[in-house]
Design a protein around this motif. Structure first.
Motif, PDB file in Angstrom:
ATOM      1  N   ASP A 244       0.748  -1.203   0.104  1.00  0.00           N
ATOM      2  CA  ASP A 244       0.122  -0.085   0.176  1.00  0.00           C
ATOM      3  C   ASP A 244       0.941   1.229  -0.126  1.00  0.00           C
ATOM      4  N   PRO A 245       0.837   1.991  -1.175  1.00  0.00           N
ATOM      5  CA  PRO A 245       1.634   3.438  -1.116  1.00  0.00           C
ATOM      6  C   PRO A 245       1.736   4.126   0.118  1.00  0.00           C
ATOM      7  N   ALA A 246       0.302   4.257   0.906  1.00  0.00           N
ATOM      8  CA  ALA A 246       0.416   4.882   2.239  1.00  0.00           C
ATOM      9  C   ALA A 246       1.314   4.341   3.305  1.00  0.00           C
ATOM     10  N   GLU A 247       1.740   3.248   3.206  1.00  0.00           N
ATOM     11  CA  GLU A 247       2.514   2.544   3.935  1.00  0.00           C
ATOM     12  C   GLU A 247       4.012   2.364   3.921  1.00  0.00           C
ATOM     13  N   GLN A 248       4.407   2.693   2.463  1.00  0.00           N
ATOM     14  CA  GLN A 248       5.476   2.464   1.852  1.00  0.00           C
ATOM     15  C   GLN A 248       6.702   3.063   2.634  1.00  0.00           C
ATOM     16  N   HIS A 249       6.703   4.461   2.835  1.00  0.00           N
ATOM     17  CA  HIS A 249       7.768   4.939   3.476  1.00  0.00           C
ATOM     18  C   HIS A 249       7.709   5.338   5.148  1.00  0.00           C
ATOM     19  N   ARG A 250       6.754   4.511   5.677  1.00  0.00           N
ATOM     20  CA  ARG A 250       6.641   4.750   7.120  1.00  0.00           C
ATOM     21  C   ARG A 250       7.758   3.883   7.901  1.00  0.00           C
ATOM     22  N   ARG A 251       8.870   4.592   8.333  1.00  0.00           N
ATOM     23  CA  ARG A 251       9.599   3.746   9.312  1.00  0.00           C
ATOM     24  C   ARG A 251       9.034   3.153  10.610  1.00  0.00           C
ATOM     25  N   HIS A 252       8.225   3.946  11.177  1.00  0.00           N
ATOM     26  CA  HIS A 252       7.983   3.869  12.684  1.00  0.00           C
ATOM     27  C   HIS A 252       6.670   2.927  12.824  1.00  0.00           C
ATOM     28  N   VAL A 253       6.185   2.203  11.909  1.00  0.00           N
ATOM     29  CA  VAL A 253       5.077   1.427  11.912  1.00  0.00           C
ATOM     30  C   VAL A 253       5.433  -0.031  12.388  1.00  0.00           C
ATOM     31  N   THR A 254       4.759  -0.639  13.406  1.00  0.00           N
ATOM     32  CA  THR A 254       4.904  -1.968  13.684  1.00  0.00           C
ATOM     33  C   THR A 254       5.021  -2.847  12.311  1.00  0.00           C
ATOM     34  N   GLY A 255       6.143  -3.698  12.313  1.00  0.00           N
ATOM     35  CA  GLY A 255       6.364  -4.524  11.477  1.00  0.00           C
ATOM     36  C   GLY A 255       7.598  -4.046  10.161  1.00  0.00           C
ATOM     37  N   ALA A 256       7.816  -2.749  10.442  1.00  0.00           N
ATOM     38  CA  ALA A 256       8.845  -2.119   9.528  1.00  0.00           C
ATOM     39  C   ALA A 256      10.113  -2.729   9.933  1.00  0.00           C
ATOM     40  N   ALA A 257      10.731  -3.330   9.153  1.00  0.00           N
ATOM     41  CA  ALA A 257      11.913  -4.023   9.380  1.00  0.00           C
ATOM     42  C   ALA A 257      13.060  -3.458   8.488  1.00  0.00           C
ATOM     43  N   HIS A 258      14.226  -3.596   8.724  1.00  0.00           N
ATOM     44  CA  HIS A 258      15.420  -3.352   7.916  1.00  0.00           C
ATOM     45  C   HIS A 258      16.721  -4.287   7.881  1.00  0.00           C
ATOM     46  N   LEU A 259      17.660  -3.994   7.186  1.00  0.00           N
ATOM     47  CA  LEU A 259      18.645  -4.907   7.215  1.00  0.00           C
ATOM     48  C   LEU A 259      19.997  -4.068   7.004  1.00  0.00           C
ATOM     49  N   ALA A 260      20.740  -4.070   7.915  1.00  0.00           N
ATOM     50  CA  ALA A 260      21.766  -3.063   7.840  1.00  0.00           C
ATOM     51  C   ALA A 260      23.287  -3.557   7.422  1.00  0.00           C
ATOM     52  N   PHE A 261      23.985  -2.915   6.412  1.00  0.00           N
ATOM     53  CA  PHE A 261      25.201  -3.150   5.937  1.00  0.00           C
ATOM     54  C   PHE A 261      26.258  -2.269   6.148  1.00  0.00           C
ATOM     55  N   ILE A 262      27.393  -2.816   6.601  1.00  0.00           N
ATOM     56  CA  ILE A 262      28.735  -2.256   6.809  1.00  0.00           C
ATOM     57  C   ILE A 262      29.231  -1.885   5.506  1.00  0.00           C
ATOM     58  N   VAL A 263      29.604  -0.829   5.085  1.00  0.00           N
ATOM     59  CA  VAL A 263      30.330  -0.620   3.767  1.00  0.00           C
ATOM     60  C   VAL A 263      31.512   0.158   3.894  1.00  0.00           C
ATOM     61  N   ASP A 264      32.543   0.195   3.070  1.00  0.00           N
ATOM     62  CA  ASP A 264      33.703   0.976   3.138  1.00  0.00           C
ATOM     63  C   ASP A 264      33.548   2.570   3.083  1.00  0.00           C
ATOM     64  N   ASP A 265      33.014   2.604   1.836  1.00  0.00           N
ATOM     65  CA  ASP A 265      32.678   4.053   1.417  1.00  0.00           C
ATOM     66  C   ASP A 265      31.025   4.408   1.456  1.00  0.00           C
ATOM     67  N   ILE A 266      30.550   4.776   2.423  1.00  0.00           N
ATOM     68  CA  ILE A 266      29.040   5.178   2.412  1.00  0.00           C
ATOM     69  C   ILE A 266      28.516   6.048   1.576  1.00  0.00           C
ATOM     70  N   GLU A 267      29.334   7.166   1.169  1.00  0.00           N
ATOM     71  CA  GLU A 267      28.742   8.383   0.403  1.00  0.00           C
ATOM     72  C   GLU A 267      28.730   7.635  -1.087  1.00  0.00           C
ATOM     73  N   GLU A 268      29.739   6.970  -1.512  1.00  0.00           N
ATOM     74  CA  GLU A 268      29.686   6.185  -2.896  1.00  0.00           C
ATOM     75  C   GLU A 268      28.699   4.975  -2.977  1.00  0.00           C
ATOM     76  N   THR A 269      28.574   4.459  -1.968  1.00  0.00           N
ATOM     77  CA  THR A 269      27.617   3.442  -1.891  1.00  0.00           C
ATOM     78  C   THR A 269      26.013   3.948  -2.135  1.00  0.00           C
ATOM     79  N   HIS A 270      26.027   4.885  -1.224  1.00  0.00           N
ATOM     80  CA  HIS A 270      24.666   5.579  -1.114  1.00  0.00           C
ATOM     81  C   HIS A 270      24.397   6.185  -2.488  1.00  0.00           C
ATOM     82  N   ARG A 271      25.370   6.914  -3.156  1.00  0.00           N
ATOM     83  CA  ARG A 271      25.149   7.405  -4.330  1.00  0.00           C
ATOM     84  C   ARG A 271      24.906   6.225  -5.547  1.00  0.00           C
ATOM     85  N   ARG A 272      25.539   5.313  -5.587  1.00  0.00           N
ATOM     86  CA  ARG A 272      25.393   4.086  -6.500  1.00  0.00           C
ATOM     87  C   ARG A 272      23.944   3.641  -6.320  1.00  0.00           C
TER      88      ARG A 272
END
Length: 169
Positions: free
Chosen positions: A79-107
Motif C-alpha cells: 500500500d503506497p500509504a505505508e511504503q515509506h513509514r519507518r515507525h510502523v509495527t512490522g517495519a524492518a530493515h537490514l543493515a550493511f557495513i560498507v567501506d565508503d558510505i557516500e559512494e555506496t549511497h550514490r550508487r
C-alpha cells in the motif's frame, strides 16, 4: 536452547533486477538461485500452489539475504500509504557495513533506491543512513571505523539442506 541467525528475507517484484541491485550495488554474491514449488513449499509459505523464484546472496560476513519473487500467488505492491513509514509495527530493515558510505549511497540511489536521508556522521568514526531498495525494503548503510579495524566474520551455511531448495522462507 540453541538459536542461530540464518538469513534475512525480502520480497521483490523482479528477482533479476534485485540480484543486480544487491550484487552490483552492494557487492553481494549469489550463493543459491532456485525456482521452487510443491506441496511442502505451499504448506511452509501458507499459500495453495505456491511457486517462487529465490536467490540467497551473501556478503563477506556470511549472513545472507534471501530475495523472493512470488510467482504464485503473484507479488503485490505494498500500500503506497505505508511504503515509506519507518515507525510502523512490522517495519524492518537490514543493515550493511560498507567501506565508503557516500559512494555506496550514490550508487544505490542511481540504481533505483529511494533515499530517506543522506549519510550522517553519527559519532566518532561512525556514519549511517537509511534508504529503500527499488521494492521498498528498508536497508541501512553504516560506515564504522571500529568494524573496519576488526571486521566481524561468520562462516555459516545458509543454503537449504535439500537440492530441491524449498528454503524460501
Amino acid at each position: 536452547m540453541t538459536v542461530t541467525m540464518n538469513h534475512t528475507g525480502f520480497v521483490v517484484s523482479d528477482l533479476d533486477k534485485a540480484i543486480e541491485f544487491y550484487g552490483k550495488g552492494l557487492g553481494l554474491k549469489i550463493v543459491l538461485n532456485v525456482e521452487a514449488d510443491g506441496p511442502e513449499l505451499s504448506q511452509w509459505l501458507g499459500y495453495d500452489n505456491a511457486r517462487v523464484k529465490a536467490a540467497f546472496m551473501s556478503g563477506d560476513d556470511g549472513h545472507s539475504v534471501e530475495l523472493i519473487e512470488y510467482l504464485n500467488p503473484p507479488v503485490e505492491a505494498r500500500d503506497p500509504a505505508e511504503q515509506h513509514r519507518r515507525h510502523v509495527t512490522g517495519a524492518a530493515h537490514l543493515a550493511f557495513i560498507v567501506d565508503d558510505i557516500e559512494e555506496t549511497h550514490r550508487r544505490l540511489v542511481s540504481m533505483g533506491a529511494t533515499k530517506l536521508n543522506p549519510p550522517v556522521q553519527a559519532g566518532e568514526g561512525l556514519k549511517g543512513c537509511y534508504l529503500q531498495d527499488p521494492d521498498g525494503n528498508w536497508i541501512e548503510l553504516d560506515q564504522d571505523d571500529v568494524h573496519a579495524r576488526t571486521p566481524y566474520r561468520v562462516v555459516q551455511n545458509t543454503v537449504p539442506a535439500t537440492a530441491a531448495g524449498t528454503g524460501a522462507g
